[in-house]
Design a protein around this motif. Structure first.
Motif, mmCIF file in Angstrom:
data_model
loop_
_atom_site.group_PDB
_atom_site.id
_atom_site.type_symbol
_atom_site.label_atom_id
_atom_site.label_comp_id
_atom_site.label_asym_id
_atom_site.label_seq_id
_atom_site.Cartn_x
_atom_site.Cartn_y
_atom_site.Cartn_z
ATOM 1 N N MET A 103 0.809 -1.433 0.045
ATOM 2 C CA MET A 103 0.026 -0.143 -0.011
ATOM 3 C C MET A 103 0.801 1.315 0.096
ATOM 4 N N ALA A 104 0.630 2.245 -0.977
ATOM 5 C CA ALA A 104 1.310 3.453 -0.958
ATOM 6 C C ALA A 104 0.900 4.363 0.304
ATOM 7 N N ARG A 105 1.807 4.812 0.873
ATOM 8 C CA ARG A 105 1.606 6.065 1.802
ATOM 9 C C ARG A 105 0.516 6.857 1.588
ATOM 10 N N ALA A 106 -0.208 7.394 2.497
ATOM 11 C CA ALA A 106 -1.345 8.287 2.324
ATOM 12 C C ALA A 106 -0.588 9.827 2.644
ATOM 13 N N ASN A 107 -0.193 9.875 3.752
ATOM 14 C CA ASN A 107 0.274 11.011 4.538
ATOM 15 C C ASN A 107 1.532 11.158 4.565
ATOM 16 N N TYR A 108 2.467 12.255 4.045
ATOM 17 C CA TYR A 108 3.956 12.217 4.108
ATOM 18 C C TYR A 108 4.337 13.688 3.353
ATOM 19 N N LEU A 109 5.768 14.008 3.259
ATOM 20 C CA LEU A 109 6.274 15.088 2.827
ATOM 21 C C LEU A 109 6.898 14.610 1.837
ATOM 22 N N PHE A 110 7.137 15.499 0.655
ATOM 23 C CA PHE A 110 7.871 15.060 -0.354
ATOM 24 C C PHE A 110 8.447 16.464 -1.085
ATOM 25 N N THR A 111 9.716 16.349 -1.410
ATOM 26 C CA THR A 111 10.626 17.656 -1.720
ATOM 27 C C THR A 111 11.077 17.313 -2.971
ATOM 28 N N SER A 112 11.054 18.388 -3.863
ATOM 29 C CA SER A 112 11.899 18.488 -5.299
ATOM 30 C C SER A 112 12.486 19.797 -5.412
ATOM 31 N N GLU A 113 13.429 19.860 -6.187
ATOM 32 C CA GLU A 113 14.267 21.136 -6.483
ATOM 33 C C GLU A 113 14.036 21.432 -8.109
ATOM 34 N N SER A 114 14.428 22.554 -8.334
ATOM 35 C CA SER A 114 14.631 23.121 -9.536
ATOM 36 C C SER A 114 15.759 24.192 -9.655
ATOM 37 N N VAL A 115 16.269 24.470 -10.879
ATOM 38 C CA VAL A 115 17.330 25.380 -11.066
ATOM 39 C C VAL A 115 17.146 26.293 -12.162
ATOM 40 N N SER A 116 17.586 27.532 -12.127
ATOM 41 C CA SER A 116 17.216 28.503 -12.984
ATOM 42 C C SER A 116 17.792 28.504 -14.345
ATOM 43 N N GLU A 117 17.733 29.248 -15.510
ATOM 44 C CA GLU A 117 18.362 29.131 -16.483
ATOM 45 C C GLU A 117 19.581 29.646 -16.613
ATOM 46 N N GLY A 118 19.943 30.560 -15.538
ATOM 47 C CA GLY A 118 21.376 30.863 -15.110
ATOM 48 C C GLY A 118 22.013 30.162 -14.367
ATOM 49 N N HIS A 119 21.648 28.857 -14.140
ATOM 50 C CA HIS A 119 22.588 27.898 -13.052
ATOM 51 C C HIS A 119 23.735 27.525 -14.026
ATOM 52 N N PRO A 120 24.749 27.074 -13.497
ATOM 53 C CA PRO A 120 25.956 26.757 -14.413
ATOM 54 C C PRO A 120 25.639 25.656 -15.400
ATOM 55 N N ASP A 121 25.101 24.749 -14.844
ATOM 56 C CA ASP A 121 24.493 23.455 -15.547
ATOM 57 C C ASP A 121 23.761 23.754 -16.848
ATOM 58 N N LYS A 122 22.577 24.719 -16.204
ATOM 59 C CA LYS A 122 21.727 25.025 -17.196
ATOM 60 C C LYS A 122 22.153 25.943 -18.391
ATOM 61 N N VAL A 123 23.197 26.722 -17.838
ATOM 62 C CA VAL A 123 23.681 27.510 -19.182
ATOM 63 C C VAL A 123 24.456 26.499 -20.004
ATOM 64 N N CYS A 124 24.882 25.459 -19.711
ATOM 65 C CA CYS A 124 25.541 24.382 -20.517
ATOM 66 C C CYS A 124 24.356 23.851 -21.543
ATOM 67 N N ASP A 125 23.432 23.500 -20.734
ATOM 68 C CA ASP A 125 22.142 22.632 -21.225
ATOM 69 C C ASP A 125 21.610 23.680 -22.526
ATOM 70 N N ARG A 126 21.390 25.033 -22.175
ATOM 71 C CA ARG A 126 20.914 25.851 -23.232
ATOM 72 C C ARG A 126 21.738 25.802 -24.522
ATOM 73 N N ILE A 127 23.251 25.993 -24.267
ATOM 74 C CA ILE A 127 23.920 26.006 -25.273
ATOM 75 C C ILE A 127 23.854 24.880 -26.070
ATOM 76 N N SER A 128 23.875 23.865 -25.675
ATOM 77 C CA SER A 128 23.929 22.453 -26.273
ATOM 78 C C SER A 128 22.598 22.573 -27.018
ATOM 79 N N ASP A 129 21.709 22.691 -26.537
ATOM 80 C CA ASP A 129 20.404 22.631 -27.322
ATOM 81 C C ASP A 129 20.172 23.880 -28.361
ATOM 82 N N GLU A 130 20.992 24.787 -28.141
ATOM 83 C CA GLU A 130 21.042 25.891 -29.249
ATOM 84 C C GLU A 130 21.676 25.423 -30.268
#
Length: 398
Positions: free
Chosen positions: A1-28
């Motif tokens: 059975m899946a838990r019904a009551n809990y906490l869950f956390t996720s993160e994001s990073v902006s387009e200016g994050h160093p890794d995202k700068v690289c992702d953007r250029i790669s996709d460009e």
């Protein structure tokens, strides 16, 4: 059975994050090859790009394997500079105009090409082996996990205000990270217990309290009404001053934010990154297809939550396996759903590219704020977010 009551956390990073700068250029650069290939009369099915970037203080290295139009280094460098400028970097340690750019792109390996290319009666094969996952759930209208969806939206809204020069948001810098902890009751998201935001600021006099005063109104407007309460804990720029940001503060690499790009940890990940890869690479295209199928399954009311796995071998056209898990929320048998999914969409690399119309310059826009949970664009961008299989899926189980 899946838990019904809990906490869950996720993160994001902006387009200016160093890794995202690289992702953007790669996709460009992926987009650049598709655009210039069309001008040169090259069949878009013959375009191949696998582009990686490394960014650090005043330095950008672009490397990878390509096939398509003959592009000068100057064109590639100009493309990278335009991307950095659009993100907003004009600081001493990383400026779009002054950063030294080294281009190390070369022709795709013939050994890889022979497995991927079609010839005679042989269909296109997968560009590599691997497993890809798609996921959808009813937590948001976009059928995405709530913690990741709202982590993305916070940064996207702040970036839009910064770029538009709205009030004190103009004092913020391009580099930022967010994190949202969501409280679930009876399996449904009902509120936020913790909000974390670290954002670069151009004004060196700003304190953490000053930054919170700037960003809090945007965050409150972004999250659902009633989710922020007096018990919600805020962590805004918890380390204090954050002036040196982007690749000047931390080295960036293409493909390091694969959980941010997908489901924030709410679903499995096969391990392959997306950015910088043309759609013959199933790391990208099959992950898009799996999300597309998962979203349509949930939109059709066949499950409230579903995970789909696809598996491939290099040079082999058809998937080795299709696996469906509805996590106890399914309204139809999972084994039958696996069969139906292979019937409503051909899941070979070419079949995916044709169905989702992926041979287009539509990738730079995916490089920040998630590849999933976005609105389909009129030009074919985010085609994997359409729910146009709903009627076929319902009919298969009528």
């Amino acid at each position: 059975m899946a838990r019904a009551n809990y906490l869950f956390t996720s993160e994001s990073v902006s387009e200016g994050h160093p890794d995202k700068v690289c992702d953007r250029i790669s996709d460009e650069i992926v987009d650049l090859f598709f655009r210039e290939g069309e001008k040169a009369g090259i069949d878009p099915y013959q375009i191949r790009v696998a582009c990686e970037n490394l960014a650090t203080t005043n330095r950008l290295v672009i490397a990878g394997e390509v096939r398509g139009p003959a592009l000068s280094q100057e064109t590639i460098i100009e493309t990278a500079r335009k991307a950095i400028k659009d993100i907003g970097y004009e600081q001493k340690g990383f400026h779009w105009r002054d950063v030294a750019v080294e281009v190390l792109l070369h022709a795709q390996s013939a050994d890889i090409a022979q497995g991927v290319d079609s010839s005679g009666n042989k269909d296109e094969g997968a560009g590599d082996q691997g497993v890809m996952f798609g996921y959808a759930c009813t937590e948001t209208p976009e059928l995405m996990p709530a913690p990741l969806y709202y982590s993305h939206k916070i940064l996207e809204v702040l970036a839009a205000a910064r770029k538009a020069g709205i009030g004190d948001a103009a004092k913020l810098g391009p580099d930022a990270k967010s994190q949202v902890t969501v409280r679930y009751v009876d399996g449904k998201p009902v509120g936020v217990t913790q909000i974390v935001l670290s954002t670069q600021h151009i004004d060196e006099t700003l304190t953490s309290e000053d930054v919170r005063a700037i960003v809090e109104p945007y965050i409150r407007k972004t999250l659902p009404q009633g989710w922020i309460t007096e018990e919600t804990v805020w962590h805004v720029n918890p380390t204090g001053k954050f002036v040196i940001g982007g690749p000047d503060g931390d080295t960036g690499l293409t493909g390091r934010k694969i959980i941010v790009d997908t489901y924030g940890g709410a679903a499995p990940h096969g391990g392959g990154a997306f950015s910088g890869k043309d759609p013959t690479k199933v790391d990208r295209s099959a992950a898009y297809a799996a999300r597309y199928l998962a979203k349509n399954v949930v939109a059709a009311g066949l499950a409230d939550r579903v995970t789909i796995q696809l598996a491939y071998a290099i040079g082999v056209a058809e998937p080795l396996s299709i696996y469906v898990d509805t996590h106890g929320t399914g309204k139809v048998p999972e084994d039958k759903l696996e069969t139906v999914l292979s019937q409503v969409m051909r899941l070979s690399p070419r079949g995916i590219r044709e169905h989702l119309q992926l041979n287009k310059p539509i990738y730079a826009r995916t490089s920040a704020y998630g590849h999933f949970g976005r609105t389909p664009d009129a030009d074919g961008g985010f085609s994997w977010e359409k729910t146009d299989l709903v009627d076929k899926l319902k009919a298969a189980f009528a």
